[in-house]
Design a protein around this motif. Structure first.
Motif, PDB file in Angstrom:
ATOM      1  N   UNK A   1       0.852  -1.198   0.000  1.00 16.85           N
ATOM      2  CA  UNK A   1       0.000   0.000   0.000  1.00 16.85           C
ATOM      3  C   UNK A   1       0.879   1.236   0.000  1.00 16.85           C
ATOM      4  N   UNK A   2       0.364   2.372  -0.529  1.00 21.89           N
ATOM      5  CA  UNK A   2      -0.935   2.561  -1.149  1.00 21.89           C
ATOM      6  C   UNK A   2      -0.919   2.205  -2.627  1.00 21.89           C
ATOM      7  N   UNK A   3      -2.109   2.218  -3.236  1.00 24.27           N
ATOM      8  CA  UNK A   3      -2.164   2.076  -4.696  1.00 24.27           C
ATOM      9  C   UNK A   3      -1.443   3.259  -5.317  1.00 24.27           C
ATOM     10  N   UNK A   4      -1.797   4.460  -4.891  1.00 19.67           N
ATOM     11  CA  UNK A   4      -1.059   5.665  -5.273  1.00 19.67           C
ATOM     12  C   UNK A   4      -1.548   6.845  -4.452  1.00 19.67           C
ATOM     13  N   UNK A   5      -0.590   7.630  -3.958  1.00 17.45           N
ATOM     14  CA  UNK A   5      -0.940   8.833  -3.202  1.00 17.45           C
ATOM     15  C   UNK A   5      -1.211  10.017  -4.135  1.00 17.45           C
ATOM     16  N   UNK A   6      -1.194   9.763  -5.453  1.00 18.93           N
ATOM     17  CA  UNK A   6      -1.521  10.821  -6.416  1.00 18.93           C
ATOM     18  C   UNK A   6      -0.298  11.385  -7.110  1.00 18.93           C
ATOM     19  N   UNK A   7      -0.488  12.540  -7.713  1.00 24.77           N
ATOM     20  CA  UNK A   7       0.593  13.167  -8.482  1.00 24.77           C
ATOM     21  C   UNK A   7       1.735  13.602  -7.572  1.00 24.77           C
ATOM     22  N   UNK A   8       2.933  13.591  -8.118  1.00 26.48           N
ATOM     23  CA  UNK A   8       4.121  14.064  -7.404  1.00 26.48           C
ATOM     24  C   UNK A   8       4.098  15.592  -7.420  1.00 26.48           C
ATOM     25  N   UNK A   9       3.524  16.177  -6.355  1.00 27.44           N
ATOM     26  CA  UNK A   9       3.364  17.634  -6.298  1.00 27.44           C
ATOM     27  C   UNK A   9       4.703  18.359  -6.296  1.00 27.44           C
TER      28      UNK A   9
ATOM     29  N   UNK B   1       1.365  21.331   2.628  1.00 27.84           N
ATOM     30  CA  UNK B   1       1.079  19.895   2.598  1.00 27.84           C
ATOM     31  C   UNK B   1       2.343  19.084   2.345  1.00 27.84           C
ATOM     32  N   UNK B   2       3.211  19.574   1.451  1.00 31.34           N
ATOM     33  CA  UNK B   2       4.468  18.872   1.184  1.00 31.34           C
ATOM     34  C   UNK B   2       5.343  18.807   2.433  1.00 31.34           C
ATOM     35  N   UNK B   3       5.311  19.870   3.247  1.00 33.66           N
ATOM     36  CA  UNK B   3       6.155  19.919   4.455  1.00 33.66           C
ATOM     37  C   UNK B   3       5.569  19.121   5.607  1.00 33.66           C
ATOM     38  N   UNK B   4       4.235  19.192   5.773  1.00 31.73           N
ATOM     39  CA  UNK B   4       3.610  18.618   6.980  1.00 31.73           C
ATOM     40  C   UNK B   4       2.754  17.384   6.718  1.00 31.73           C
ATOM     41  N   UNK B   5       2.347  17.200   5.463  1.00 30.96           N
ATOM     42  CA  UNK B   5       1.432  16.110   5.159  1.00 30.96           C
ATOM     43  C   UNK B   5      -0.003  16.418   5.541  1.00 30.96           C
ATOM     44  N   UNK B   6      -0.256  17.669   5.954  1.00 32.61           N
ATOM     45  CA  UNK B   6      -1.593  18.065   6.393  1.00 32.61           C
ATOM     46  C   UNK B   6      -2.135  19.177   5.490  1.00 32.61           C
ATOM     47  N   UNK B   7      -3.477  19.315   5.412  1.00 33.36           N
ATOM     48  CA  UNK B   7      -4.050  20.397   4.591  1.00 33.36           C
ATOM     49  C   UNK B   7      -3.984  21.732   5.314  1.00 33.36           C
ATOM     50  N   UNK B   8      -3.964  22.792   4.544  1.00 25.37           N
ATOM     51  CA  UNK B   8      -3.978  24.157   5.084  1.00 25.37           C
ATOM     52  C   UNK B   8      -5.251  24.840   4.618  1.00 25.37           C
TER      53      UNK B   8
END
Length: 790
Positions: free
Chosen positions: A529-537, A781-788
Motif C-alpha cells: 500500500x498505497x495504490x497511489x498517493x496521487x501526483x508528485x506535487x 502539505x508537502x512539508x507537513x502532510x496536512x491540509x492548510x
C-alpha cells in the motif's frame, strides 16, 4: 474426489454485544444474510436489544459496516420467538459472554433447531472448545469448533480456528477457505489450549511489560514510548492497548490464565498488577469510561502516576541512548547494545524481549503446530511488524538463545524453566524458505495446501521466505512491467508512496503499447500500500516555481492523455486497488476497463485540499457518468453528489463507500482479502480479453448541465462563504470545479466531447496552480502532510 467447497448462504450470530454485533456486521459486509440473536427485551419490542445493537453499529468508529445502509440487512431475532430460524442457517456463531456455563446452556437450547450439516462455532477468546462441545449431541461435535475473531472484526486480520477433538477435517478446511476469501481473514489453526495462540502470547507480552515496568520503576507513558512504533508495534503500544481493550476485559483474560494454567512455570505472574485492579475497582476501565491508564482533560492527555495515585501530564520519552540504539538497522547489534546498556529503558526492552522469547519457545509445542502460526497470530492479531520468533531469528538465534540461558541460570528471567532442547540444537532459526519449525515432526512444516491459498500470489511473508517476483518485461527507475502469466502484464510503480511522476506517466504509456502488441491485458498493481498517493506535487511545483508555465501545462496534458491511453487501450487495463488511491491514482482506476478494489480501499479526488482540482480526467469522467446515468436528462441532479464529493475532498472509508461516492462503478469488483487482489485482477483482465474486449468509443455527445448548473452550485457556495463555512479561496476552487463538471459556459443540455471537458480541467488547474493561496497550500502539505485552510 475432492471435497466440495463450503457454501454459506445464511448465518446467525448469537449475542448482540460489542463483538457479536460487529461479527454480524462483517458477515453482512460480505453479503452473507445474517440473523443477530439476543435475549428478548423485557419491555416494548421483543427484539429491542438487537435493534439497539444494530443502530449502534452505525455510530461506532472505526465503522464496523462498510457502508451504513447495510445495517438494514441484519435480521433481528430473539431466543424466545425465533430459534426455529436457525434451521435455515449454514453457519451459527456464538458470541455471548465468556461464561462456560452460559454457553453450555445456550447450546443445549439451540441444538434441537440446528440443521444436520450446519456449522456451530464459538467466538470464545480462550475457553476450552472440547469442554464446550460436551453438551452438544454427538452428531454436532463433527461440525463444532472455535472461530476467534479479534476486535474490531472488520479490520483485524487474524481469525483463530480451533477444532475440537471430533471436528471433521473438511469442516476445518472449508471454514478456513470461507474465512480467508469471503471475510478476508488471515487464518491460524490453534490447539485447544487456554487463550489459544494470539492472546496466550500477546497477553503474556503485556504481563511481562507490566512486571518489568514495576521492577524498573518506569512510567506508563515511558513504556508506551518504548513499546510502540519504536520497536515495530502499533501506536497504542502497551498501556494504551489495555485502555482500548478495556481494563475489566484485560483483568478477565488474566484471570482466565490464572484459573486455567496452574502448571504454567510463569503462573505466579498471571495476576493483575495492583494498580490495574485498583483502576477497575474505581470504575476506570479505559477508553470506554474516559479514564484508565490515561485520561483526557480538555486537550491534554494525562497519565496515571501510581505513586501519586493521580493523573499527571505526559512526560515520557525515549532516552537519547536508547533512541540511538533503536536506530541501528542491524538487529543483532541493536539487541546486543540493549542488553549491554545500563539504561533502565534498555534493560526494560531486553528483559521484556528475553522473557517473551523464553515463554514462546517453551510453549510452542503445546499451543501451535508450528512457529509460523505463532508469528502470524501476533502480527495479525496485535499489529506487530514481526512476530516473536522472527524477532529472535533476525537478532541471531544462537547468540540470543545463549543470552537467555545465561539469564535463566543467573535468576534474572521471570521463570527458571529450561529452554526446549530444539532451541539449542545448533539451528540458526525456525523459519526457512521450505517451511517453519513444527515440534511434532521435529522439522519444517510447509505452508498449508488448502486450495484457497492458490489465490494468493504474494501472501504475507514470514522471515526467510522469498517471493516469486515473476519475469520482467521492462524496468525503469519509476516502474516495473512484469508478468506471472505470460498473457497478462503487471505494472508496478517504484516511486515513494507510488506517486505519479512524469517518468511513471512514460512507463504507463510504454506498458500499454507493449500490452497492445504482445499481451491479452494488463493490471496496475503495487507490491504494497498505497495504490497511489496521487501526483508528485514536488516535481510539478518545481517547473511552476521556475516560471515554466507552458512546460507545466504540458505535464498536465500528458497526465490527461495517459488516463485516456488507459481507457482506450486495445486490451483491458484493470486497476487492482488497496489502501489509498488519491488524486491521479483515483483517476487512473476510473479510466481502467475495470477496478478490483480491496474492501479497505480509501479512494478520493482530494486536490481541493491543496487548492487545486482534479485534472487527470477525473472531473471529465464524473461529468460523462452523470450524463450516462441521468434519468429524464436531469444531469444536474446526478452531479450534486459528485460536486460535494470533489469540493469537500471526500475520501471513501471502504470500497463500498467509493461506489456510493461515484468513484468506483457499480460493476467494479470488491475483494475482502487484499492478498487475493492480484489473482482476482488477473482473472478479471483475462475474462475481459476472452470476451473479445473492445475499449469504449470516444464520447462525443455528452449532455452537460451548462452555465445554469454552475450558477446553481455557486449560489450554494455564496451562502457558505457568507456564513464563513468556507474561505474566499475555497470559493474560487469550488467554483472552478463546478464550471468543469457542468461543461463550462454553454447552455444547459449542450453536447460536448471528452476533450472539451479535459481542456476545461487543464485550464482551471493551471490557473489555480499559479495562485499564491494554492501555492501556500501545496507547500504546507508537502512539508507537513496536512491540509492548510487559508
Amino acid at each position: 474426489m475432492s471435497t466440495p467447497p463450503l457454501r454459506i448462504r445464511k448465518a446467525a450470530v448469537l449475542g448482540a454485544g460489542v463483538m457479536g454485533a460487529q461479527i454480524a456486521a462483517h458477515l453482512t459486509n460480505a453479503d452473507v444474510e445474517t440473523l443477530l440473536f439476543d435475549l428478548p427485551a423485557k419491555d416494548g419490542d421483543p427484539n429491542g436489544i438487537v435493534l439497539k445493537a444494530i443502530q449502534n453499529l452505525t455510530k461506532l468508529s472505526p465503522a464496523p459496516l462498510a457502508d451504513k445502509s447495510r445495517a438494514a440487512s441484519i435480521i433481528p431475532a430473539n431466543y424466545d420467538q425465533h430459534l426455529a430460524l436457525l434451521g435455515e442457517c449454514d453457519l451459527v456463531i456464538e458470541a455471548i459472554a465468556e461464561r462456560i456455563d452460559w454457553k453450555r446452556d445456550l447450546y443445549a437450547k439451540i441444538a434441537p433447531h440446528l440443521k444436520k450439516d450446519s456449522i456451530l462455532a464459538s467466538n470464545t477468546s480462550g475457553l476450552s472448545i472440547n469442554a464446550l462441545a460436551d453438551v452438544l449431541p454427538e452428531h454436532l461435535h463433527e461440525h463444532f469448533c472455535g472461530v476467534h475473531f479479534f476486535n474490531p472484526p472488520r479490520y483485524m486480520h487474524l481469525a483463530e480456528l480451533i477444532p475440537c477433538a471430533k471436528t471433521l477435517p473438511e469442516v476445518v478446511s472449508g471454514l478456513e477457505a470461507f474465512l480467508t476469501t469471503t471475510l478476508g481473514k488471515g487464518v491460524v489453526i490453534a490447539k485447544d489450549t487456554p487463550n489459544f495462540i494470539g492472546n496466550r502470547i500477546g497477553v503474556f507480552s503485556m504481563l511481562s511489560a507490566m512486571y518489568h515496568t514495576q521492577a524498573l520503576g518506569l512510567g506508563f507513558d515511558v513504556v508506551d514510548a518504548l513499546t510502540g512504533p519504536a520497536i515495530g508495534r502499533p501506536k497504542s503500544a502497551t498501556y494504551r492497548t489495555a485502555d482500548v481493550v478495556g481494563l475489566d476485559t484485560m483483568g478477565h483474560v488474566i484471570k482466565t490464565m490464572d484459573d486455567t494454567l496452574p502448571d504454567d512455570p510463569w503462573h505466579q505472574f498471571f495476576k493483575a498488577p495492583e494498580w490495574l485492579s485498583g483502576l477497575v475497582a474505581q470504575g476506570a476501565l479505559g477508553q470506554k469510561t474516559g479514564a484508565g491508564f490515561y485520561r483526557k482533560v480538555g486537550k491534554d492527555i494525562l497519565v496515571l502516576d501510581p505513586a501519586k495515585r493521580d493523573y499527571v501530564k505526559e512526560t515520557g520519552t525515549v532516552s537519547d541512548e536508547v533512541a540511538a540504539i533503536l536506530k541501528i538497522k542491524a538487529a543483532p547489534e541493536r539487541l546486543a547494545k540493549l542488553r549491554a546498556s545500563a539504561d533502565p529503558q534498555a534493560q526494560f526492552l531486553w528483559a521484556s524481549l528475553r522473557d517473551l522469547f523464553h515463554y514462546t519457545a517453551y510453549h510452542l509445542a503445546a499451543i501451535a503446530d508450528n512457529a509460523r502460526d505463532v508469528d502470524f497470530a501476533i502480527r495479525w492479531g496485535y499489529g506487530w511488524k514481526q512476530g516473536p520468533f522472527e524477532l529472535w531469528q533476525d537478532a541471531g538465534w544462537k547468540q540470543v538463545a545463549s543470552w537467555i540461558n545465561e539469564d535463566i541460570a543467573a535468576g534474572k528471567a521471570m521463570s527458571n524453566a529450561p529452554l526446549p532442547d530444539w532451541v539449542l540444537d545448533g539451528r540458526d532459526g525456525v523459519h526457512e524458505a521450505r517451511g517453519s519449525f513444527a515440534p511434532s515432526i521435529g522439522g519444517l512444516r510447509p505452508r498449508s495446501e488448502n486450495p484457497v491459498y492458490k489465490r494468493q500470489y504474494f501472501p504475507d511473508r514470514i522471515l526467510g521466505e522469498t517471493p516469486n517476483l515473476g519475469s520482467t518485461i521492462f524496468e525503469t527507475d519509476a516502474v516495473r512491467f512484469w508478468h506471472l502469466d505470460a498473457d497478462i502484464g503487471i505494472l508496478s510503480f517504484k516511486t515513494k508512496m507510488n506517486t505519479i511522476s512524469p517518468a511513471v506517466l512514460d512507463g504507463i504509456q510504454q506498458a500499454v503499447t507493449h500490452a497492445e502488441q504482445n499481451l491479452a491485458g494488463m493490471v496496475i498493481w503495487q507490491f504494497g500500500e498505497p495504490f497511489s498517493a496521487g501526483a508528485d506535487l514536488g516535481a510539478a511545483s518545481a517547473s511552476l516555481a521556475a516560471g515554466k508555465i507552458d512546460e507545466f501545462e504540458q505535464g498536465v496534458n500528458l497526465f490527461q492523455q495517459t488516463s485516456m491511453r488507459i481507457k482506450h487501450a486495445l486490451v483491458p487495463v484493470v486497476s487492482a486497488v488497496r489502501g489509498m488511491a488519491f488524486g491521479g491514482g483515483c483517476e487512473f482506476q476510473m479510466h481502467s476497463a475495470k477496478t478490483v478494489a480491496a474492501l479497505e480501499s480509501y479512494i478520493g479526488l482530494v486536490e481541493a485540499g491543496v487548492g487545486l482540482l482534479p485534472a487527470g480526467g477525473g472531473l471529465k469522467e464524473l461529468a460523462l457518468r452523470a450524463a450516462q446515468s441521468a434519468i429524464g436528462g436531469d444531469v444536474f441532479g446526478v452531479l450534486k453528489n459528485s460536486f460535494e464529493t470533489i469540493a469537500m475532498a471526500k475520501v471513501s472509508a471502504s470500497a463500498f463507500e467509493a461506489k456510493e461516492l461515484g468513484l468506483l462503478r457499480a460493476t467494479d469488483t470488491v475483494v475482502f482479502n487484499a492478498y487475493e487482489l492480484l489473482y482476482v485482477a488477473i482473472t478479471e483482465a483475462r475474462a475481459l480479453a476472452e470476451r473479445g474486449y473492445r475499449p469504449p468509443l470516444p464520447a462525443r455527445a455528452i449532455a452537460v448541465a451548462g452555465d445554469t448548473g454552475t450558477a446553481s452550485f455557486k449560489a450554494s457556495l455564496v451562502n457558505m462563504l457568507e456564513g464563513r463555512f468556507i474561505s474566499p479561496h475555497d470559493f474560487e476552487v469550488s467554483s472552478r470545479i463546478a464550471d468543469t463538471l457542468c461543461g463550462g459556459v454553454v447552455e444547459r443540455g449542450s453536447l460536448v466531447d471528452e476533450q472539451w471537458l479535459l481542456d476545461l480541467e487543464r485550464k482551471h488547474f493551471v490557473a489555480l496552480a499559479q495562485m499564491p493561496k494554492t501555492q501556500e497550500r501545496v507547500m504546507f502539505t508537502l512539508k507537513t502532510g496536512k491540509p492548510l485552510r487559508n
